[in-house]
Design an enzyme around this catalytic site. Structure first.
Site, short mmCIF file in Angstrom:
data_model
loop_
_atom_site.label_atom_id
_atom_site.label_comp_id
_atom_site.label_asym_id
_atom_site.label_seq_id
_atom_site.Cartn_x
_atom_site.Cartn_y
_atom_site.Cartn_z
CB THR A 12 32.36 0.63 39.89
OG1 THR A 12 33.11 -0.47 39.37
CG2 THR A 12 32.50 0.64 41.38
CB SER A 52 32.90 -0.08 31.02
OG SER A 52 34.12 -0.18 31.69
CB THR A 85 36.81 3.14 35.95
OG1 THR A 85 36.83 1.88 36.62
CG2 THR A 85 36.08 4.16 36.80
CG ASP A 86 37.39 -2.17 33.96
OD1 ASP A 86 37.58 -1.54 35.01
OD2 ASP A 86 37.26 -3.41 33.92
N1 ASP Z 1 35.94 -1.33 37.45
C1 ASP Z 1 34.95 -0.98 36.59
C2 ASP Z 1 34.17 0.28 37.00
O1 ASP Z 1 34.70 1.09 37.61
C3 ASP Z 1 34.08 -1.98 36.05
C4 ASP Z 1 33.62 -1.43 34.75
O2 ASP Z 1 34.43 -0.92 34.01
O3 ASP Z 1 32.44 -1.42 34.51
O4 ASP Z 1 33.05 0.49 36.68
#
Ligand code: ASP
Length: 322
Positions: A12, A52, A85-86
């Site tokens: 993100t 991710s 973050t995932d």
């Molecule tokens: N929600 C996720 C992020 O914060 C998507 C990911 O993991 O790429 O990046």
């Protein structure tokens, strides 16, 4: 001036809304580091550019290799990895398990995309760079800088899908970053570093199987039939399971499959306390109680299996590295 290398992997923090309305990883690393910290010399490199949730084991290894490559440079004071973050917790623990350098590796990301007015990416990145450049962050292994807090890699998990403070570690915080000022206030306890990730890691299958009341052993056995050399059983409570799981664990363990026992509960130990198919029976059947979240337990088990140890030795190493 301290010198920090930023390794970009997407997520993100590098994402914008595309023509179809979906948010996708878009920004190149130079866009990320524009105007971040005038007091630190920052260079950026891209390892991958993806959400991710799409990373595979080869990508995780590529990130680990990139971090190692730049840590081999004496002119580098610390590494920052920007990440979705995932699955940030997976990369963080993998890097921490093999990290034998005093210098910090700091992961960060964002909960709000780069093209929204209140994106949290630039602040998180600036904080992460401040931590990576700060001598007080040395000897803490791999850290996560997010929403003004600094967390140890081990035990941290994403605990909110959208909140700015999206990560929690039951052990508490290692430090804070307030207005760019880094305060590291806790020590981190880490086991001895393991060997670097090998190519075999890419194809080592370790599945996560949750158990629940009224469930059975079908998914656990199916994972092994699909090629899993290790399985993380996510138990209830302190590490318990319904009927049939202990018997399946015994048979699979006898066949050389390594079973780790984690919990679906967010904090607290996994221990062999209950009988009647509970943790005492699961451990007697061969399951190894693990003190990391299921996502991180999987990385540990895959790393050990891919290093060529026997199932017996993997079980021993699991006990020492959890
Ligand atoms: N929600 C996720 C992020 O914060 C998507 C990911 O993991 O790429 O990046």
């Amino acid at each position: 001036m301290p010198n920090v290398v930023v390794l970009a992997t997407g997520g993100t923090i590098a994402s914008r809304r595309g023509p179809g309305g979906a948010v996708v990883a878009t920004d190149d690393p130079s866009a990320l580091i524009r105007d971040v910290r005038p007091d630190v010399s920052v260079e950026a490199h891209e390892v991958v550019r993806t959400g991710s949730y799409r990373l595979d084991f080869a990508d995780f290894r590529a990130i680990a290799d990139a971090a190692h490559k730049h840590l081999a440079r004496p002119d580098v004071d610390g590494i920052v990895i920007t990440h979705g973050t995932d699955t940030l917790e997976e990369t963080a623990v993998l890097l921490d398990l093999i990290h034998s350098d005093a210098r910090p590796v700091v992961l960060t990301g964002a909960q709000r995309a780069a093209d929204v007015p209140d994106t949290d990416g630039p602040r998180n990145l600036s904080d992460a760079i401040a931590v990576a450049a700060n001598p007080s962050a040395a000897h803490h292994g791999v850290l996560i800088a997010f929403a003004g807090t600094v967390l140890a890699a081990r035990g941290t998990r994403k605990s909110h899908t959208t909140a700015s403070a999206g990560f929690t570690n039951p052990a508490g915080t290692v430090g804070t970053v307030i207005d760019g000022h880094v305060d590291i206030h806790a020590t981190t306890i880490r086991p001895k570093a393991l060997e670097p990730v090998t190519e075999d890691f890419d194809t080592t299958r370790v599945d996560i199987v949750s158990v629940y009341p009224g469930g059975d052993d079908v998914l656990l056995r199916a994972a092994v039939r699909a090629g899993a050399r290790g399985v993380i059983v996510v138990g209830t409570g302190i590490g318990n399971a319904p009927r049939g799981i202990a018997e399946a664990i015994r048979e699979l363990s006898d066949d050389g499959v390594v079973v780790g026992l984690a919990t679906r509960v967010a904090a607290g130990p996994v221990q062999a306390v209950y009988g009647d198919g509970g943790g005492t029976d699961l451990v007697a059947a061969g399951a190894v109680p693990l003190q990391l979240p299921p996502s991180q337990s999987r990385m540990l088990l895959a790393l050990l299996l891919s290093a060529g140890h026997s199932p017996h030795d993997v079980r021993e190493l699991l006990i020492h590295h959890t």
